[in-house]
Motif scaffolding. Structure first.
Motif, PDB file in Angstrom:
ATOM      1  N   PHE A  76      70.651  13.416  42.511  1.00  0.00           N
ATOM      2  CA  PHE A  76      70.289  13.790  41.138  1.00  0.00           C
ATOM      3  C   PHE A  76      69.679  15.191  41.066  1.00  0.00           C
ATOM      4  CE2 PHE A  76      69.661   9.085  41.421  1.00  0.00           C
ATOM      5  CZ  PHE A  76      70.872   8.767  40.836  1.00  0.00           C
ATOM      6  N   GLY A  77      69.041  15.606  42.135  1.00  0.00           N
ATOM      7  CA  GLY A  77      68.451  16.937  42.149  1.00  0.00           C
ATOM      8  C   GLY A  77      69.484  18.048  42.084  1.00  0.00           C
ATOM      9  N   SER A  78      70.710  17.740  42.505  1.00  0.00           N
ATOM     10  CA  SER A  78      71.769  18.752  42.481  1.00  0.00           C
ATOM     11  C   SER A  78      72.638  18.640  41.230  1.00  0.00           C
ATOM     12  CB  SER A  78      72.650  18.607  43.730  1.00  0.00           C
ATOM     13  OG  SER A  78      73.266  17.321  43.763  1.00  0.00           O
ATOM     14  N   SER A  79      72.208  17.828  40.262  1.00  0.00           N
ATOM     15  CA  SER A  79      72.963  17.657  39.018  1.00  0.00           C
ATOM     16  C   SER A  79      72.118  18.104  37.830  1.00  0.00           C
ATOM     17  CB  SER A  79      73.362  16.185  38.833  1.00  0.00           C
ATOM     18  OG  SER A  79      72.243  15.420  38.406  1.00  0.00           O
ATOM     19  N   VAL A  80      72.702  18.045  36.638  1.00  0.00           N
ATOM     20  CA  VAL A  80      71.953  18.413  35.427  1.00  0.00           C
ATOM     21  C   VAL A  80      71.269  17.192  34.808  1.00  0.00           C
ATOM     22  CG1 VAL A  80      73.465  20.362  34.935  1.00  0.00           C
ATOM     23  CG2 VAL A  80      73.973  18.125  33.918  1.00  0.00           C
ATOM     24  N   LEU A  81      71.393  16.044  35.444  1.00  0.00           N
ATOM     25  CA  LEU A  81      70.748  14.842  34.925  1.00  0.00           C
ATOM     26  C   LEU A  81      69.233  14.990  34.977  1.00  0.00           C
ATOM     27  CD1 LEU A  81      72.957  12.129  36.673  1.00  0.00           C
ATOM     28  CD2 LEU A  81      72.850  12.559  34.207  1.00  0.00           C
TER      29      LEU A  81
ATOM     30  N   GLY B  75      66.911   0.157  40.140  1.00  0.00           N
ATOM     31  CA  GLY B  75      66.415   0.059  41.512  1.00  0.00           C
ATOM     32  C   GLY B  75      65.612   1.270  41.939  1.00  0.00           C
ATOM     33  N   ASP B  76      65.598   1.501  43.250  1.00  0.00           N
ATOM     34  CA  ASP B  76      64.757   2.547  43.834  1.00  0.00           C
ATOM     35  C   ASP B  76      65.121   3.957  43.407  1.00  0.00           C
ATOM     36  OD1 ASP B  76      63.671   0.445  45.188  1.00  0.00           O
ATOM     37  OD2 ASP B  76      64.019   1.231  47.189  1.00  0.00           O
ATOM     38  N   CYS B  77      66.348   4.182  42.950  1.00  0.00           N
ATOM     39  CA  CYS B  77      66.788   5.558  42.670  1.00  0.00           C
ATOM     40  C   CYS B  77      66.397   6.030  41.280  1.00  0.00           C
ATOM     41  CB  CYS B  77      68.296   5.696  42.875  1.00  0.00           C
ATOM     42  SG  CYS B  77      69.321   4.913  41.604  1.00  0.00           S
ATOM     43  N   ALA B  78      65.834   5.163  40.456  1.00  0.00           N
ATOM     44  CA  ALA B  78      65.550   5.512  39.063  1.00  0.00           C
ATOM     45  C   ALA B  78      64.099   5.244  38.705  1.00  0.00           C
ATOM     46  CB  ALA B  78      66.473   4.728  38.135  1.00  0.00           C
ATOM     47  N   THR B  79      63.590   6.024  37.750  1.00  0.00           N
ATOM     48  CA  THR B  79      62.241   5.846  37.219  1.00  0.00           C
ATOM     49  C   THR B  79      62.315   5.571  35.720  1.00  0.00           C
ATOM     50  OG1 THR B  79      61.161   7.266  38.855  1.00  0.00           O
ATOM     51  CG2 THR B  79      60.042   7.007  36.742  1.00  0.00           C
ATOM     52  N   LEU B  80      61.620   4.528  35.279  1.00  0.00           N
ATOM     53  CA  LEU B  80      61.550   4.220  33.855  1.00  0.00           C
ATOM     54  C   LEU B  80      60.595   5.195  33.173  1.00  0.00           C
ATOM     55  CD1 LEU B  80      61.289   0.365  34.217  1.00  0.00           C
ATOM     56  CD2 LEU B  80      63.112   1.515  32.961  1.00  0.00           C
ATOM     57  N   GLN B  81      61.094   5.892  32.167  1.00  0.00           N
ATOM     58  CA  GLN B  81      60.306   6.925  31.503  1.00  0.00           C
ATOM     59  C   GLN B  81      58.981   6.397  30.955  1.00  0.00           C
ATOM     60  OE1 GLN B  81      62.017   8.584  27.868  1.00  0.00           O
ATOM     61  NE2 GLN B  81      61.343  10.633  28.474  1.00  0.00           N
ATOM     62  N   ASP B  82      58.997   5.202  30.377  1.00  0.00           N
ATOM     63  CA  ASP B  82      57.789   4.648  29.756  1.00  0.00           C
ATOM     64  C   ASP B  82      56.969   3.761  30.686  1.00  0.00           C
ATOM     65  OD1 ASP B  82      58.443   5.925  27.362  1.00  0.00           O
ATOM     66  OD2 ASP B  82      59.631   4.216  26.655  1.00  0.00           O
TER      67      ASP B  82
ATOM     68  N   THR C 248      65.448  14.259  35.702  1.00  0.00           N
ATOM     69  CA  THR C 248      64.754  13.477  36.722  1.00  0.00           C
ATOM     70  C   THR C 248      63.252  13.542  36.467  1.00  0.00           C
ATOM     71  OG1 THR C 248      64.511  15.363  38.238  1.00  0.00           O
ATOM     72  CG2 THR C 248      66.526  14.043  38.438  1.00  0.00           C
ATOM     73  N   ASP C 249      62.513  12.654  37.148  1.00  0.00           N
ATOM     74  CA  ASP C 249      61.058  12.766  37.088  1.00  0.00           C
ATOM     75  C   ASP C 249      60.613  13.845  38.070  1.00  0.00           C
ATOM     76  OD1 ASP C 249      61.153  11.657  39.619  1.00  0.00           O
ATOM     77  OD2 ASP C 249      60.064   9.839  39.113  1.00  0.00           O
ATOM     78  N   GLU C 250      59.313  14.001  38.247  1.00  0.00           N
ATOM     79  CA  GLU C 250      58.798  15.079  39.094  1.00  0.00           C
ATOM     80  C   GLU C 250      59.181  14.911  40.558  1.00  0.00           C
ATOM     81  OE1 GLU C 250      54.625  15.291  38.481  1.00  0.00           O
ATOM     82  OE2 GLU C 250      54.795  16.102  36.436  1.00  0.00           O
ATOM     83  N   GLN C 251      59.460  13.676  40.970  1.00  0.00           N
ATOM     84  CA  GLN C 251      59.835  13.417  42.366  1.00  0.00           C
ATOM     85  C   GLN C 251      61.344  13.504  42.611  1.00  0.00           C
ATOM     86  OE1 GLN C 251      57.407  11.189  40.805  1.00  0.00           O
ATOM     87  NE2 GLN C 251      56.005  12.706  41.648  1.00  0.00           N
ATOM     88  N   GLY C 252      62.128  13.618  41.558  1.00  0.00           N
ATOM     89  CA  GLY C 252      63.571  13.740  41.723  1.00  0.00           C
ATOM     90  C   GLY C 252      64.357  12.470  41.469  1.00  0.00           C
ATOM     91  N   TYR C 253      63.692  11.414  40.974  1.00  0.00           N
ATOM     92  CA  TYR C 253      64.401  10.175  40.643  1.00  0.00           C
ATOM     93  C   TYR C 253      65.068  10.316  39.276  1.00  0.00           C
ATOM     94  CZ  TYR C 253      61.634   8.014  44.364  1.00  0.00           C
ATOM     95  OH  TYR C 253      61.064   7.703  45.578  1.00  0.00           O
TER      96      TYR C 253
ATOM     97  N   LEU D 255      79.017  12.458  46.133  1.00  0.00           N
ATOM     98  CA  LEU D 255      78.268  13.666  46.474  1.00  0.00           C
ATOM     99  C   LEU D 255      77.694  14.369  45.249  1.00  0.00           C
ATOM    100  CD1 LEU D 255      80.526  15.318  49.223  1.00  0.00           C
ATOM    101  CD2 LEU D 255      78.565  13.792  49.527  1.00  0.00           C
ATOM    102  N   SER D 256      78.411  14.280  44.121  1.00  0.00           N
ATOM    103  CA  SER D 256      77.922  14.975  42.926  1.00  0.00           C
ATOM    104  C   SER D 256      78.460  14.298  41.676  1.00  0.00           C
ATOM    105  CB  SER D 256      78.346  16.449  42.941  1.00  0.00           C
ATOM    106  OG  SER D 256      79.751  16.585  42.852  1.00  0.00           O
ATOM    107  N   ILE D 257      77.756  14.556  40.573  1.00  0.00           N
ATOM    108  CA  ILE D 257      78.164  14.025  39.278  1.00  0.00           C
ATOM    109  C   ILE D 257      78.121  15.146  38.245  1.00  0.00           C
ATOM    110  CG2 ILE D 257      75.791  13.202  38.972  1.00  0.00           C
ATOM    111  CD1 ILE D 257      76.853  11.226  36.887  1.00  0.00           C
ATOM    112  N   ASP D 258      79.153  15.201  37.430  1.00  0.00           N
ATOM    113  CA  ASP D 258      79.186  16.114  36.281  1.00  0.00           C
ATOM    114  C   ASP D 258      79.147  15.239  35.033  1.00  0.00           C
ATOM    115  OD1 ASP D 258      79.798  17.789  34.169  1.00  0.00           O
ATOM    116  OD2 ASP D 258      81.316  18.920  35.257  1.00  0.00           O
ATOM    117  N   PRO D 259      77.964  15.018  34.462  1.00  0.00           N
ATOM    118  CA  PRO D 259      77.864  14.091  33.332  1.00  0.00           C
ATOM    119  C   PRO D 259      78.494  14.624  32.049  1.00  0.00           C
ATOM    120  CG  PRO D 259      75.760  15.152  33.719  1.00  0.00           C
ATOM    121  CD  PRO D 259      76.661  15.578  34.834  1.00  0.00           C
TER     122      PRO D 259
END
Length: 361
Positions: free
Chosen positions: A241-246, A272-279, A248-253, A78-82
């Motif tokens: 990820f939207g509910s964490s301090v990690l 996979g689908d949950c992540a966006t490559l910055q470059d 994200t990109d503009e869409q929340g990935y 449900l949540s992550i505290d990095p």
């Protein structure tokens, strides 16, 4: 001993679990997933059409973990505290990690369409897929929202199943705001449009603006009746990820670098689908990408745990894609090239069966 936690049983993580049977003794591997079974998206169309049984489409994560010496936890994170390196699950469990990787897929929903969330038939997380397909098979008026591969493939597979069962009077409609398979190019788009119309799919061009109980509205002024409506208009970011301090990109990935690490927390990985490559933010969020990221993720998790070498993921410019159009015929694309044939479907079936055998042996 270092603890590596894999959250989600997606394509990249399946590779890591399989490889972890050769793990270092000083590394503990844990998989956390909300379901014991991971359903393979490549076979969704075949299951919908009735070609594959339920058992053929799924991987038993618990058995896979047991064979690999990896701990399996049937829970949803449900949540992550990095900062504290903690994960909280829906069962109130708290897990501490040295390294964590997310491969949890995306969701099929859109908050931009008024009322959709209330009436949409969600097939993600993918363990919900079999139950939702049964609803689609009973539906006499089904509307798919989206003009991409996922939407049109599901519509065609459902149409083939209904035709085989004698439900020719059941209507299947695809509402799309852009040309079908637009990213595959104009010729492939026209070819797929011809296939869909020939198969009896109702195509409506327009953007869905509102969904009510049994009615859907578009920006072209159309009002369409339905019994089931399903949004497959492209992946949407999971809420985790939207509910964490990690970052994200503009869409929340989850935003990751070329090494598949969070851009701010190097002990947090995502594929996979949950992540966006910055470059490489235009890299498609699909199974092909996730499968190719698996070996890189495996090397990098081990390398990071041993304070050793990690390697970058290098996206492909073009890749082979095959979707089913029903009746054991496939629609193959490679760049701007495309063809429709029984041979293409047989190739897809061989690729999918080979993938599944890897995680059953």
């Amino acid at each position: 001993m270092k603890t590596i936690i894999l959250v989600g049983g997606g394509h990249s993580h399946l590779h890591c679990i399989k490889k972890s049977r050769h793990q270092e003794e000083n590394v503990k591997w844990v998989l956390i997933s909300p379901s014991r079974y991971q359903y393979y998206s490549g076979m969704f169309s075949g299951y919908t059409e009735g070609i594959y049984s339920l058992e053929e489409t799924r991987i038993d994560l618990e058995n896979l973990c047991k064979a690999a010496g990896c701990d399996f936890v049937e829970s949803a994170v449900l949540s992550i505290d990095p900062d504290q390196q903690h994960l909280l699950t829906d069962k109130g469990e708290i897990f501490t990690y040295d390294f964590v990787s997310f491969d949890i897929g995306s969701r099929n929903d859109s908050m931009e369409i008024k009322g959709l969330h209330t009436h949409n038939l969600p097939i993600k997380p993918n363990y919900r897929f079999p139950e939702q397909i049964r609803k689609l098979q009973k539906s006499r008026k089904t509307i798919f929202i989206g003009g991409g591969a996922a939407s049109i493939e599901m519509a065609l597979s459902l149409k083939a199943w209904k035709r085989d069962k004698g439900f020719d009077n059941h209507a299947i409609t695809v509402v799309h705001s852009s040309p079908l398979l637009e990213k595959a190019g104009i010729f492939s788009s026209k070819k797929m449009t011809d296939v869909a119309l020939t198969k009896g799919i109702n195509l409506h061009s327009g953007r869905v603006t509102k969904v009510e109980e049994s009615r859907l509205y578009t920006d072209k002024g159309e009002i369409l009746d339905y019994e089931e409506v399903i949004f497959l208009g492209g992946p949407k970011a999971p809420p985790l990820f939207g509910s964490s301090v990690l970052p994200t990109d503009e869409q929340g990935y989850l935003l990751v670098n070329s090494y598949l690490q969070s851009v701010e927390y190097p002990n947090v990985f995502g594929t996979g689908d949950c992540a966006t490559l910055q470059d490489f933010q235009d890299v498609p969020k699909n199974g092909v990408t996730a499968v190719r990221q698996g070996p890189v993720l495996w090397k990098n998790l081990n390398g990071a745990a041993a304070n050793g070498k990690i390697i970058p993921f290098e996206p492909q410019n073009r890749y082979l894609a095959i979707m089913s159009v029903g009746d054991k015929r496939g629609f193959l694309t490679y760049g701007s090239f495309s063809l429709v044939s029984g041979w293409a479907w047989r190739l897809k079936d061989w690729i999918d069966q080979r993938f599944m055998r890897k995680y059953r042996e």
